[in-house]
Design an enzyme around this catalytic site. Structure first.
Site, PDB file in Angstrom:
ATOM      1  N   GLU A 156       0.784  -1.235   0.000  1.00  0.00           N
ATOM      2  CA  GLU A 156       0.000   0.000   0.000  1.00  0.00           C
ATOM      3  C   GLU A 156       0.816   1.285   0.000  1.00  0.00           C
ATOM      4  O   GLU A 156       0.742   2.076   0.952  1.00  0.00           O
ATOM      5  CB  GLU A 156      -0.957   0.012   1.199  1.00  0.00           C
ATOM      6  CG  GLU A 156      -1.948  -1.121   1.198  1.00  0.00           C
ATOM      7  CD  GLU A 156      -3.051  -0.949   2.226  1.00  0.00           C
ATOM      8  OE1 GLU A 156      -2.998   0.007   3.022  1.00  0.00           O
ATOM      9  OE2 GLU A 156      -3.974  -1.777   2.231  1.00  0.00           O
ATOM     10  N   GLU A 349      -5.224  -8.576   0.816  1.00  0.00           N
ATOM     11  CA  GLU A 349      -5.807  -8.278   2.130  1.00  0.00           C
ATOM     12  C   GLU A 349      -7.294  -8.059   1.984  1.00  0.00           C
ATOM     13  O   GLU A 349      -7.747  -7.375   1.043  1.00  0.00           O
ATOM     14  CB  GLU A 349      -5.245  -6.972   2.732  1.00  0.00           C
ATOM     15  CG  GLU A 349      -3.915  -7.109   3.381  1.00  0.00           C
ATOM     16  CD  GLU A 349      -3.426  -5.797   3.998  1.00  0.00           C
ATOM     17  OE1 GLU A 349      -4.250  -4.998   4.486  1.00  0.00           O
ATOM     18  OE2 GLU A 349      -2.200  -5.594   3.978  1.00  0.00           O
TER      19      GLU A 349
END
Ligand code: BGC
Length: 434
Positions: A156, A349
């Site tokens: 991320e 995720e």
């Protein structure tokens, strides 16, 4: 919640769970410090005033955690390698042992090479951090590459840029707003250099874990639609276009430092797969003229958009709306947007914060999202894997220990692990897929 069995996924579909080093390892005195250690030491930065000095003490208890993975029956475990630990003597020995133990348990190791715990003293505003990262990646690949097949470069970069450098609610705590853009560029460059370093070490299965979500306009009003499009550029396109198309979205390349064209050819090194972290969509409207608070994050009035509640949905303990079909929408939109340039996708995720051992709301969340993922498969998206965030309750960044994402409960006083109802539910889902 529906009780119909979860549809069958293709043979070889990779089921797993994810964690990250800073959030679970502890043993902070047995490694170099990171920007997160410095950040959490500042009063007021973490809501419950806690630090990750001990966290789940996974560093000393990893055998117990590998046994939990084996009991769950996952094919793969996504963890992160702590760069500050690798810089300290014997730091790599820990990952050597962990990888050996995972292989012995029949669980495939999937390391992420950067999950926000930058060594203290390095700075993503500086270009040479990307070069230092590639050197570190070569060292890790040299040590673990005989047993690790699947690699993730970064976790991320969007959140690390936005929360860490633009809004300042994560480490290193800078509030640079759009002056944070070089941080995005240097992380993307670091990714590209890392792909080259991994390939040089013989790796053939390389991806990234990028956070993405659908962005919905708050209304049909032109100002809301424009704000939502802008947010889509910031969250989705800014981090996917350079990787998949070798370009920045219009207007952003000019704001990046250095020889951007040359860097883009590094950033766009072909990937073997593309990792997506998905939690919820965003509802986006025109800017507000005062600062707003959104899920605990202060949003300055200077931003050219504002985030709005998604009404009529259950919310997690974090206040995030539960929108499973957002995952189908996101993946089909990516397939339509990037076509053949999008490699196979892995959901790296997906998960939710809820308290309690009998966590039926987590089961409902995961059930809905796994079905939504299957809908994306049926719609023709080449999805190859799904990882739940997270194996253990852990240090949830600026929220401290107050938000529990684990399939396994951790008592942060005794460090005892207790599988939750969702652990048994996911184990049964995995058994039925075999
Ligand atoms: C991050 C995790 C984090 C999770 C829940 C993701 O943005 O990669 O580290 O714990 O979301 O907030």
């Amino acid at each position: 919640m529906t009780t119909a069995p979860i549809p069958r996924f293709p043979d070889g579909f990779l089921w797993g769970v994810s964690t990250s080093a800073h959030q679970i390892e502890g043993a902070a005195d047995e490694r170099e410090p990171s920007v997160w250690d410095a950040f959490t030491a500042e009063p007021g930065r973490v809501k419950d005033g806690s630090t990750a000095a001990v966290a789940c003490d996974h560093y000393h208890r990893h055998r117990e955690d590998v046994a939990l993975l084996a009991g769950l029956g996952v094919a793969a475990y996504r963890f992160s390698v702590s760069w500050p630990r690798v810089r300290s003597p014997r730091g790599l020995d820990f990952y050597d042992r962990l990888v050996d133990d995972l292989c012995a348990a029949g669980v495939r190791p999937v390391p992420t090479l950067f999950h926000w715990d930058l060594p203290l003293g390095l700075d993503w505003l500086r270009r040479d951090t990307a070069e230092r990262f590639a050197e570190y990646v070569s060292v890790v690949a040299g040590r673990l590459g005989d047993r690790v097949r699947k690699w993730i470069t970064l976790n991320e970069p969007a959140e690390h840029t936005l929360l860490g450098h633009a809004l300042g609610t994560h480490a290193p705590g800078r509030r640079l707003l759009f002056d944070a853009l070089p941080v995005a560029h240097h992380q993307l460059l670091a990714h590209g250099l890392a792909v080259r370093a991994l390939r040089a070490a013989g790796a053939t299965d390389i991806g990234i874990a990028n956070s993405h979500g659908p962005t919905w306009a708050a209304s049909e009003d032109g100002a809301d639609v424009a704000a939502a499009e802008f947010y889509d550029v910031l969250l989705n396109r800014l981090f996917a276009d350079p990787l998949l198309l070798g370009t920045y979205p219009a207007g952003l390349g000019e704001l990046m430092p250095g020889d951007v064209e040359a860097d883009l050819s590094v950033i766009a090194e072909p990937l073997d797969w593309y990792g997506v972290n998905y939690y919820a969509p965003a509802r986006v409207g025109a800017p507000r003229d005062t600062e707003t608070d959104f899920s605990g994050v202060r949003m300055p009035a200077e931003l050219p958009f504002s985030l709005r509640e998604i009404e009529g949905r259950p919310v997690t303990d974090f206040g995030w709306p539960v929108v499973p079909e957002g995952l189908t929408e996101l993946l089909t939109a990516f397939r339509d947007r990037y076509g053949d340039r999008l490699p196979p996708v892995v959901v790296t995720e997906n998960g939710c914060a809820y308290d309690g051992l009998d966590d039926q709301d987590r089961i409902a969340y995961l059930d809905g999202h796994i079905r939504a993922l299957h809908d994306a498969l049926t719609a023709g998206v080449d999805v190859r894997g799904y990882f739940v965030w997270s194996l253990l309750d852990n240090f949830e960044w600026a929220e401290g220990y107050a938000r529990r994402f684990g399939l396994v409960h951790v008592d942060f006083t005794t460090l005892a692990r207790t599988p939750k109802a969702s652990y048994r539910w996911f184990r049964d889902v995995l058994r039925a897929q075999r």
